[in-house]
Structures are given as C-alpha cells and as structure tokens.
Design a protein around this motif. Structure first.
Motif, PDB file in Angstrom:
ATOM      1  N   TYR A  25      -0.920  46.812  32.198  1.00  0.00           N
ATOM      2  CA  TYR A  25      -0.710  47.209  30.798  1.00  0.00           C
ATOM      3  C   TYR A  25      -0.429  48.709  30.710  1.00  0.00           C
ATOM      4  N   ALA A  26      -1.192  49.486  31.461  1.00  0.00           N
ATOM      5  CA  ALA A  26      -1.022  50.940  31.401  1.00  0.00           C
ATOM      6  C   ALA A  26       0.349  51.362  31.918  1.00  0.00           C
ATOM      7  N   VAL A  27       0.779  50.793  33.045  1.00  0.00           N
ATOM      8  CA  VAL A  27       2.044  51.270  33.619  1.00  0.00           C
ATOM      9  C   VAL A  27       3.264  50.663  32.937  1.00  0.00           C
ATOM     10  N   SER A  28       3.072  49.552  32.200  1.00  0.00           N
ATOM     11  CA  SER A  28       4.251  48.954  31.567  1.00  0.00           C
ATOM     12  C   SER A  28       4.451  49.467  30.148  1.00  0.00           C
ATOM     13  N   LEU A  29       3.390  49.717  29.412  1.00  0.00           N
ATOM     14  CA  LEU A  29       3.545  49.998  27.981  1.00  0.00           C
ATOM     15  C   LEU A  29       3.162  51.428  27.589  1.00  0.00           C
ATOM     16  N   TRP A  30       2.691  52.222  28.536  1.00  0.00           N
ATOM     17  CA  TRP A  30       2.356  53.608  28.213  1.00  0.00           C
ATOM     18  C   TRP A  30       3.110  54.527  29.145  1.00  0.00           C
TER      19      TRP A  30
END
Lengths: 285, 368
Positions: A102-107
């Motif tokens: 989630y962190a590397v895809s959406l932030w």
C-alpha cells in the motif's frame, strides 16, 4: 455454446493437456495407493499396484505411532510444529506485505522506488545464499533450533512476495481516492483500514494461500536450523524415510506424505478460486 | 477579501517544467475556471492548490494564510474529482460523512449535515446504496455532496462533468451554476471544455503549456482574446483568422483581405495605426458574418457588406454555418437558417466590424 467439434488440432491439444495432467498426477496416485497397502505387499509385488488389502491402519500409525529418530509419536508433533511456524509467519508476512505494498503503490515518498526495488530483490536471491546470513542472525538473537526462529525467517523472507503481490494489486486503485481521503482528513493508516483494506480480500486470499503453501512445504531452512523435536513435518519426513526396519515401511511413509500434504491441499481447495482469479486480474473498479 | 492567491508558482517533474510562474488572485465568491487543452498544467495547478502535490517554487495563500506547508486536510478546502473518487466500500451516507468522521464530528451533527446536503442535491433516496449501484450522474451528485457538506473556504473541481453524457453534462452544469449563485462559495474549476468555462465562470484563466495566457471575465476573453491561441481555443466554431494588410485611407485605418473583385476592406481601430503597411492576422468571429439583412447596430461603419464564394453549407437547425472562401483562406459565417445559399455562388454577407481583433503574425499577441 460449447464447441464440441473435434478437429485434428483440437485433438492434439487435448492429447497434450491430458499427458501433462497424467505426468503430474501419476506420482500422487502411486503415493495415494501405497498409503493404503501394507509394507509386505509393496515389497513382495511392486511399488506400483492396486491394494490387495486396504491397510487403513497405515494412517493411524503414520499419525501417532511410527518412530522418527527414537521418538515413537508418529508425525503428529511435527505437523503441529509446521502449523506453529506456517500460521504465524503467513499472517505476519501478509499483514506487513499489505501495508508495504500500500505504501509503495499509493504514496510518494523519497526513495519509494528504491525501497520497493530492494524488497523485491529478495525474490531473486537463491535460498542457499541466505543460509549463512540467517545462521549468524539466528545465533546472535538466540533463536537457533526454535520454531520462533523459523517464524522470523519466513516472515521476513515472505515480505518480498507479499509486498510485490499487494503492490501490483493496489496500483490499480485510483490515486484520486487517496487524494479525496487526504482532503477528508484521513491519515496513512485510516485510509488503509477504511478504504484500501475493504478492497483487499481477493489479493489477501491469494497472498495467504501462496505464503502458507510455501512455508508449509519449505524444507531447507527447516532441516538446517532445527533438529529433533523442533523440526517441521517436511524435515521430519526425511528422518522418517530413513528409519531402519526389517521391511521398508513404504505404506506408512506414503500415508505420512499424504497427511503432510493435506493442509496445503485443503487451503488450495478452499481458496483456489480466488487464487486463479487474483493472479490474472488487478480488478478494482 | 482574497480567497486564494497563487504567487509565482512553478512545478517541475524531473527536467520538465509543467508550470512556469503562475500568478492568480481570486476574490471570495468568485467562480474561476482554469481552461486549456490537456497537458497544459491545469490539473497540476489544482492539485498544488489542494496540497496533493507540492509546487517547486512559489506560494499558495488560502483565505490570507500561506499554506505551503499545510497538509490538504487543514487547508479548509473541498474537492470534486474527475473520477468522483467515491470510496467503493462505503455507502453514500458514509462517503459524505467520512470527512466529519475523520474530524470527530458528533454523530447527531453528521446526520444533520447529511440530511441538509442530501436534500439540496436530491440524493435522499440513495443514501444507503454503494457507489457501484449508482449511475454516472448520481455518483457525480454524491461527489458534490461530499464537498458541499464541508462548507469550506474554497471548492476545487477537477473536470467534474467530463465523464457524463452530453445531456447530463448540460443539466449538471446548470445545477453547479445555480449552486454557486445560491451558496456564494468560492470555486476553482478545471475543465478542457471552453463552453463550460464560458457558461460557469466569473473569471477564466486560459492556460497553455504551463502558462496562464489570459485571466479575465468571460466576455473579455471571448471578445478581446489576448492572443491567437485564446482566440482559436474559446468559441465553437472558432474565431476566423485571416491574413490581412493594414492601409491608411481618408476614413482611417483599414484592413485589406484578399484581392481582385472580392477584396474586403474592414475598418480597424486607430490603435493599430503603427502597423500600417504591414501584415497582420485579423480575427473575426463566425457570428459577426451573417446574411446581408442582419442588423448589427447603428454605429457608423459598423456593418460592412462583403461578397464571398460559398464553399460548404452546414445546416444545424438553429442556424446555418456557411464556409466562405476569402482570398486564399476559408472563413465561417453563421447565417439565418431561413436563407438558402447555393454552392459555388458568390453571395453577399454583412460583417460586424466592431468586434474585429488584430494579432501580430509573429508572436500571436493581440495588437488591437
């Protein structure tokens, strides 16, 4: 409408598919049949054959009585070991992989791509290469020959895969959704919990199946870092097949293999539908 | 009071400069439309105002407060996205109240706010549905509801109508305009549709390649475009642009277009006098060329009769678009649908010369 015409090309495809399926299924069939044959019968006739007497007792022996390395409790304790390693490691690696994905895809944050690259690099390191570093780590933290040590290894090693899986799934979530939530006042974890997690069941099921199957079936770490009563079932099966007896115990050994394979088989049967679907579709719409 | 000030804002992605020195000053209650072709940087500018992206240099002020380092949630803004960005797993009601939930607004107050907004947008019946169960128009309303429930200093709209079909788009456009008139809120609205810009805006900022070319009220942008790009971008069909030569006569400065029997001489403003003897680009809107009986007002010399070859005739029902040949160039005229021209004839037309614009052929900038 189903096409039922048999053109030569189609026959060739069926032939190829069926022979591949057979090549995969024959070993399983042999083990299955041997698991209900007596040791004497196997020795006197052949490894391949239909059971003359159904020896269901093999399963009871394999489960509870058979002697593995001087202990005669069957593979039951080792099955428990495997469960105590696989279940926590699957949960930990999936949870952290989902958050990392989630962190590397959406932030966007400094070094995000670099971090993702390093995490997924773990996929390409051969297992043998990691043995020595893990030996040092386990020794230093005092977890050699413990189930906790194996949980640690599988949780961390699993992150490469779970992060990759989740990242590739979450990348399909529109960035505008995150923007809207940020304006609404939600932070990193609230957005994850309230918006991203409810969209995640398909990929989480895929990740859990993948992780559980791999950790359960993993052998090298189990046999390297644990001995005796601490071994997972995959390592114990080797000890079991090395057991010395008057007659080779192929029947009981086959039953033990069947029992050891059962959990992953069940997990696949329960979640396989999602597995195939999840691997092919990014599907958030 | 100034609701939004954008000062010297630039944005670079790697080595590409997508915004170069943007300056906008927007008063409270204004409906500002950022319009331009795709890739002009208008959505990036909006995201910078929202705080979703950070400018490379420059300052954003909202309500007199510098917000460069203020996260989006504390900028007192609400935003409507092109894709609506509704939270898929939440009901309409939860979508609308999510912001209040994040801000720990008491439940009773949330319910009250939902009821108010649902009534305003007529979405009461779908409050317990999920976004997937809504039509495009309904989703659009919910997205607006999520913004309206906030009562912020500034509303940001990012192409909110571009995913709707033509009819619904016209309806929603009118509703957005009514909402603005009723609530008096300050709105910054991004679109690539010049009709949306004209109909909604109190002021339009026309952008191209990261630069604001003109920031004026719709009438000025339409009638006095700052350059050829704005002239051709705003208005459908677009403004006719013809090459002309300025000459001095006893009646003042005239622009000469074409030659031979159909040569056209339009009187032009005295401000263009310094261009006498040189080539210019003359801009005249299609509605300023019409059938010879058209009355364009009493001003002396306002109406000039011209003759031109009819090349194509396009009846639209309400009016007929006639493609004329003027010199080597083509021009569009909007004539009454009751008149029937014949293809290939040289016919007479009345031209309204009061709204003629002249542009520098080199730079494209407006001369007069």
């Amino acid at each position: 409408m189903r096409d039922t015409t048999f053109t030569p090309g189609r026959i060739l495809i069926y032939l190829a598919v069926w022979s591949l399926a057979a090549a995969w299924l024959v070993p399983l069939a042999v083990v299955m049949l041997n698991s209900v044959r007596t040791a004497e019968e196997i020795v006197q006739t052949s490894m391949i054959g239909w059971p003359e007497h159904w020896a269901w007792d093999n399963y009871r022996t394999a489960w509870a009585d058979f002697c593995v390395a001087q202990t005669c409790a069957g593979i039951r304790p080792y099955m428990l070991n495997s469960a105590l390693v696989s279940i926590p490691a699957t949960i930990i690696s999936t949870v952290f992989g989902a958050v990392a994905g989630y962190a590397v895809s959406l932030w966007r944050f400094p070094g995000d791509r670099w971090i993702y690259g390093v995490v997924t690099l773990g996929l390409f390191l051969p297992q043998q290469m990691r043995l020595l570093p893990w030996t040092i780590v386990l020794r230093d933290v005092g977890l050699i020959n413990t189930l906790t040590g194996l949980v640690l290894i599988h949780s961390i090693q699993g992150l490469s895969f779970t992060t990759l899986f989740c990242r590739n799934y979450y990348i399909a979530i529109p960035r505008e959704l995150i923007g809207a939530a940020r304006i609404d006042g939600a932070g990193f974890f609230r957005i994850f919990r309230r918006i991203v997690l409810p969209l995640s069941p398909p990929i989480l099921i895929v990740t859990v199946i993948w992780q559980f199957t791999h950790i359960w079936n993993e052998f090298l770490y189990g046999v390297t870092f644990t001995t005796g009563q601490q071994q997972p079932v995959t390592a114990a099966l080797i000890a079991l097949s090395a057991a010395v007896a008057d007659v080779p115990q192929h029947g009981v050994q086959s039953a033990a293999v069947m029992i050891a394979a059962l959990p992953t088989l069940l997990v696949y049967l329960l979640g396989g539908r999602y597995f195939v679907r999840g691997l092919t579709a990014g599907a958030v719409k | 009071m100034s609701a939004l000030t954008v000062r010297d804002v630039t944005k670079q992605f790697g080595s590409a400069e997508v915004l170069t020195g943007i300056n906008l000053d927007i008063a409270s209650g204004e409906f500002t439309v950022l319009v331009g072709p795709s890739g002009c940087g208008k959505s990036t500018l909006l995201n910078i105002i929202a705080g979703l992206e950070r400018q490379t240099t420059g300052t954003i002020e909202i309500g007199g407060r510098v917000v460069n380092d203020v996260p989006p949630k504390d900028r007192d803004i609400a935003m409507v996205f092109q894709s609506y960005a509704l939270y898929p797993s939440m009901t309409v009601r939860q979508n609308i109240t999510f912001g209040m939930e994040c801000r720990n607004v008491p439940r009773a107050q949330r319910n009250e706010a939902v009821a108010r907004v649902a009534k305003l947008l007529q979405i009461e019946a779908m409050l317990d549905r999920k976004p997937a169960q809504l039509s495009g128009g309904q989703r659009q309303r919910v997205a607006m509801g999520r913004a309206l429930v906030r009562d912020p200093l500034l509303f940001l709209f990012d192409e909110p109508l571009s995913n709707l079909d033509a009819q619904l788009r016209t309806e929603m456009r009118m509703e957005i305009k009514q909402l603005h008139q009723r609530l008096g809120s300050t709105i910054v609205y991004v679109t690539h549709d010049q009709i949306e810009a004209m109909t909604l805006a109190t002021r339009i900022a026309v952008m191209r390649q990261g630069v604001v070319l003109q920031f004026d009220d719709p009438e000025t942008v339409y009638n006095r475009p700052a350059n050829l790009f704005v002239a051709r971008f705003m208005g459908a069909p677009p403004m006719n642009t013809l090459s002309a030569r300025l000459e001095a006569t006893s009646d003042g400065t005239v622009a000469v277009i074409g030659g031979g029997e159909t040569v056209i001489r339009f009187p032009v403003p005295a401000a263009a006098a310094s261009w006498i003897g040189r080539q210019v680009v003359l801009g005249i809107r299609p509605e300023c060329i019409a059938e010879p009986t058209r009355y364009f007002g009493d001003a002396p010399g306002a109406t000039v009769m011209i003759a031109a070859l009819v090349e194509v005739i396009e009846p639209t029902g309400a009016e007929t678009i006639v493609v004329l040949r003027i010199g080597d160039e083509r021009a569009l005229a909007r004539v009454s649908p009751d008149l029937h021209y014949r293809l290939g004839e040289t016919a007479r037309f009345a031209a309204d010369t009061r709204k003629i614009n002249l542009f520098d052929p080199e730079t494209g900038d407006r001369i007069a």
